[in-house]
Design a protein around this motif. Sequence first.
Motif, PDB file in Angstrom:
ATOM      1  N   UNK A 176     128.441  83.485 -16.817  1.00  0.00           N
ATOM      2  CA  UNK A 176     129.010  83.626 -18.147  1.00  0.00           C
ATOM      3  C   UNK A 176     128.388  84.810 -18.872  1.00  0.00           C
ATOM      4  N   UNK A 177     129.150  85.417 -19.755  1.00  0.00           N
ATOM      5  CA  UNK A 177     128.647  86.454 -20.643  1.00  0.00           C
ATOM      6  C   UNK A 177     129.361  86.364 -21.978  1.00  0.00           C
ATOM      7  N   UNK A 178     128.690  86.809 -23.026  1.00  0.00           N
ATOM      8  CA  UNK A 178     129.219  86.716 -24.387  1.00  0.00           C
ATOM      9  C   UNK A 178     129.269  88.113 -24.975  1.00  0.00           C
ATOM     10  N   UNK A 179     130.367  88.471 -25.622  1.00  0.00           N
ATOM     11  CA  UNK A 179     130.394  89.743 -26.324  1.00  0.00           C
ATOM     12  C   UNK A 179     129.459  89.666 -27.523  1.00  0.00           C
ATOM     13  N   UNK A 180     128.940  90.805 -27.919  1.00  0.00           N
ATOM     14  CA  UNK A 180     127.797  90.816 -28.842  1.00  0.00           C
ATOM     15  C   UNK A 180     128.173  90.657 -30.302  1.00  0.00           C
ATOM     16  N   UNK A 181     129.436  90.847 -30.684  1.00  0.00           N
ATOM     17  CA  UNK A 181     129.786  90.834 -32.103  1.00  0.00           C
ATOM     18  C   UNK A 181     130.375  89.489 -32.501  1.00  0.00           C
ATOM     19  N   UNK A 182     130.470  89.209 -33.820  1.00  0.00           N
ATOM     20  CA  UNK A 182     131.147  87.990 -34.259  1.00  0.00           C
ATOM     21  C   UNK A 182     132.612  87.936 -33.828  1.00  0.00           C
ATOM     22  N   UNK A 183     133.216  89.110 -33.503  1.00  0.00           N
ATOM     23  CA  UNK A 183     134.576  89.138 -33.000  1.00  0.00           C
ATOM     24  C   UNK A 183     134.624  88.772 -31.527  1.00  0.00           C
ATOM     25  N   UNK A 184     133.488  88.352 -30.979  1.00  0.00           N
ATOM     26  CA  UNK A 184     133.351  88.195 -29.546  1.00  0.00           C
ATOM     27  C   UNK A 184     133.981  86.946 -28.991  1.00  0.00           C
ATOM     28  N   UNK A 185     133.912  86.903 -27.672  1.00  0.00           N
ATOM     29  CA  UNK A 185     134.400  85.778 -26.902  1.00  0.00           C
ATOM     30  C   UNK A 185     133.630  85.764 -25.599  1.00  0.00           C
TER      31      UNK A 185
ATOM     32  N   UNK B 145     137.001  86.107 -13.842  1.00  0.00           N
ATOM     33  CA  UNK B 145     138.026  85.073 -13.868  1.00  0.00           C
ATOM     34  C   UNK B 145     139.073  85.356 -14.935  1.00  0.00           C
ATOM     35  N   UNK B 146     140.292  84.906 -14.675  1.00  0.00           N
ATOM     36  CA  UNK B 146     141.333  84.905 -15.689  1.00  0.00           C
ATOM     37  C   UNK B 146     140.978  83.895 -16.770  1.00  0.00           C
ATOM     38  N   UNK B 147     141.307  84.199 -18.020  1.00  0.00           N
ATOM     39  CA  UNK B 147     141.031  83.283 -19.133  1.00  0.00           C
ATOM     40  C   UNK B 147     141.663  81.900 -18.918  1.00  0.00           C
ATOM     41  N   UNK B 148     142.666  81.833 -18.070  1.00  0.00           N
ATOM     42  CA  UNK B 148     143.320  80.557 -17.794  1.00  0.00           C
ATOM     43  C   UNK B 148     142.349  79.543 -17.199  1.00  0.00           C
ATOM     44  N   UNK B 149     141.288  80.036 -16.553  1.00  0.00           N
ATOM     45  CA  UNK B 149     140.380  79.161 -15.816  1.00  0.00           C
ATOM     46  C   UNK B 149     139.362  78.465 -16.700  1.00  0.00           C
ATOM     47  N   UNK B 150     139.139  78.965 -17.908  1.00  0.00           N
ATOM     48  CA  UNK B 150     138.053  78.415 -18.723  1.00  0.00           C
ATOM     49  C   UNK B 150     138.405  78.475 -20.205  1.00  0.00           C
ATOM     50  N   UNK B 151     137.736  77.628 -20.990  1.00  0.00           N
ATOM     51  CA  UNK B 151     137.921  77.587 -22.438  1.00  0.00           C
ATOM     52  C   UNK B 151     136.570  77.350 -23.097  1.00  0.00           C
ATOM     53  N   UNK B 152     136.128  78.276 -23.911  1.00  0.00           N
ATOM     54  CA  UNK B 152     134.845  78.123 -24.587  1.00  0.00           C
ATOM     55  C   UNK B 152     134.993  77.247 -25.822  1.00  0.00           C
ATOM     56  N   UNK B 153     133.914  76.621 -26.283  1.00  0.00           N
ATOM     57  CA  UNK B 153     133.993  75.867 -27.543  1.00  0.00           C
ATOM     58  C   UNK B 153     134.357  76.790 -28.704  1.00  0.00           C
ATOM     59  N   UNK B 154     135.056  76.255 -29.662  1.00  0.00           N
ATOM     60  CA  UNK B 154     135.525  77.025 -30.810  1.00  0.00           C
ATOM     61  C   UNK B 154     134.363  77.727 -31.502  1.00  0.00           C
ATOM     62  N   UNK B 155     134.492  79.048 -31.685  1.00  0.00           N
ATOM     63  CA  UNK B 155     133.539  79.884 -32.425  1.00  0.00           C
ATOM     64  C   UNK B 155     132.142  79.919 -31.799  1.00  0.00           C
ATOM     65  N   UNK B 156     132.028  79.524 -30.546  1.00  0.00           N
ATOM     66  CA  UNK B 156     130.715  79.442 -29.899  1.00  0.00           C
ATOM     67  C   UNK B 156     130.160  80.817 -29.590  1.00  0.00           C
ATOM     68  N   UNK B 157     128.829  80.916 -29.667  1.00  0.00           N
ATOM     69  CA  UNK B 157     128.112  82.146 -29.365  1.00  0.00           C
ATOM     70  C   UNK B 157     126.900  81.827 -28.499  1.00  0.00           C
ATOM     71  N   UNK B 158     126.618  82.728 -27.553  1.00  0.00           N
ATOM     72  CA  UNK B 158     125.406  82.687 -26.728  1.00  0.00           C
ATOM     73  C   UNK B 158     125.185  81.332 -26.053  1.00  0.00           C
ATOM     74  N   UNK B 159     125.973  81.025 -25.039  1.00  0.00           N
ATOM     75  CA  UNK B 159     125.893  79.694 -24.436  1.00  0.00           C
ATOM     76  C   UNK B 159     124.650  79.525 -23.573  1.00  0.00           C
ATOM     77  N   UNK B 160     124.188  78.304 -23.516  1.00  0.00           N
ATOM     78  CA  UNK B 160     123.191  77.900 -22.541  1.00  0.00           C
ATOM     79  C   UNK B 160     123.708  76.640 -21.881  1.00  0.00           C
ATOM     80  N   UNK B 161     123.791  76.620 -20.561  1.00  0.00           N
ATOM     81  CA  UNK B 161     124.486  75.549 -19.860  1.00  0.00           C
ATOM     82  C   UNK B 161     123.542  74.853 -18.893  1.00  0.00           C
ATOM     83  N   UNK B 162     123.516  73.527 -18.927  1.00  0.00           N
ATOM     84  CA  UNK B 162     122.671  72.748 -18.027  1.00  0.00           C
ATOM     85  C   UNK B 162     123.460  71.601 -17.418  1.00  0.00           C
ATOM     86  N   UNK B 163     123.231  71.311 -16.148  1.00  0.00           N
ATOM     87  CA  UNK B 163     123.832  70.106 -15.552  1.00  0.00           C
ATOM     88  C   UNK B 163     123.219  68.846 -16.132  1.00  0.00           C
ATOM     89  N   UNK B 164     124.035  67.816 -16.256  1.00  0.00           N
ATOM     90  CA  UNK B 164     123.575  66.499 -16.700  1.00  0.00           C
ATOM     91  C   UNK B 164     124.229  65.448 -15.816  1.00  0.00           C
TER      92      UNK B 164
END
Length: 460
Positions: free
Chosen positions: A261-270, A287-306
């Motif tokens: 995953x990567x995040x664009x750096x500005x508030x206009x990011x995705x 990946x095509x955007x069809x494959x994934x959906x980020x949380x609304x207005x989310x920035x700088x994700x950190x992801x862990x298995x649970x």
Amino acid sequence: MKRRTLLSATGAALAGATLLRPAAASAASAAPGDGYVMAYFTESPSMTAANYGLHLAVSTDGLNWTPLNQNRPVATPTLGSRGLRDPFVLRRQNGGFVVLATDLNGTDWNYQSQYLHVWDSADLRTFTGYRLLKVHSLATHAWAPEAYWDPGRGQYAVVYSAVTGGRNVLMVNYTADFVTASAPQTFFDPGYDAIDGSFVSVNGVNYMYFKNNTNSTLLGTRSTTLNPGSFSIHTAAIGPGRGVEAPQIVKSHTANTWYLWGDTWSPNGRFFCWQTTNVAGGAWSLLNDRAYTQPLNSKHPGIAPVTAAELTALTAAWGVPTWNRIKSYNFPDRYVRHGNNVGRIDTYPFEPYQDQLWTLVPGLADPAGVSFRSVNYPDRYLRHYDYTIRLAANDGTSAFRGDATFYRTAGLADSSWTSFRSYNFPDRYLRHYDYLLRIDPLTSGSPATDRQDATFRIGY
């Protein structure tokens, strides 16, 4: 600014790999293939959604996310700047969690904090022991912390970005308790501005991805040890054609596939997401955007298995949104919204961001169907009028109820997605045309493009 990973000792076992954790067994056990949690903060193009508290979302596949607590923070800093960026969650050796984050409320990049926000948590449902951890005494910041267990030292390593020698480098401190830490030392310095280190270990080799802050691309490094100064570049620059940061590596629970995953750096990011079946090879496909959906207005994700039990408990504790977002199939970077009372699809992100939030209620004309009620104008619904889609207040007539009711069907272009058939014109389906919504006659034999225009994903 910078973002980190949420992986951990137990999370490593879940993901089929470890977070910079060679060979040592995890103190907490968990079955693979259960789920994931994401930590983030929120911003939007006009900053109306800016919130610098700890947000959480969950996922069963690591690609499509459900925000918790109505996309509101589950914990908020009260010390230092009283705001956080770049939250990171680590599962500790005792099976509990620790949360680390940058001490920065907003976007004042000149703010220089020598501290990190820290919480303890047994389950990510309650947060205790909130404190600041001092990591250096330099006249600079401490950005985007990530941590991992170093079995050779018998301590946790805390890696973050700070300025030394006139540029950002990755620094490291070692700690046993996240209350006090050793003196800082340089962990990685490529000779240019570098931030956002994110770690994983695969087949005994340690990989670190980071942001080249001079051109806003991502790079991968590797090392057979955990020693400061031992990582060397092993990938070409990775980027989507625009500035990107906050690398985050996740392994699929169900396939030999890795996601970056990567995040664009500005508030206009995705967010952007790449995949590979060979981390050692260093080649990633966007990946095509069809494959994934980020949380609304989310920035700088950190992801862990649970585990499945943890995912269920998190959902039960915090709840899922009472609203949905609706993604276009053939323009998957666009979401159904209203604008000037017209139904349309627009590219995420946009303002007002609430225009894309819908409460899917039982159909006004038939409860077996569905009607789309606006979240920010709750007296208004999407309806068709002369076959075009408008946002209008319910006038109580049978005509309005019929125009505002649709039946969900299997997606005309992809049966795992959804299409919406008009209640009172049952040969017509909701579709977009020149990005505007309307209803048109469609069948399974209609042209592929028309069927794609009428296919959507209901998510968050």
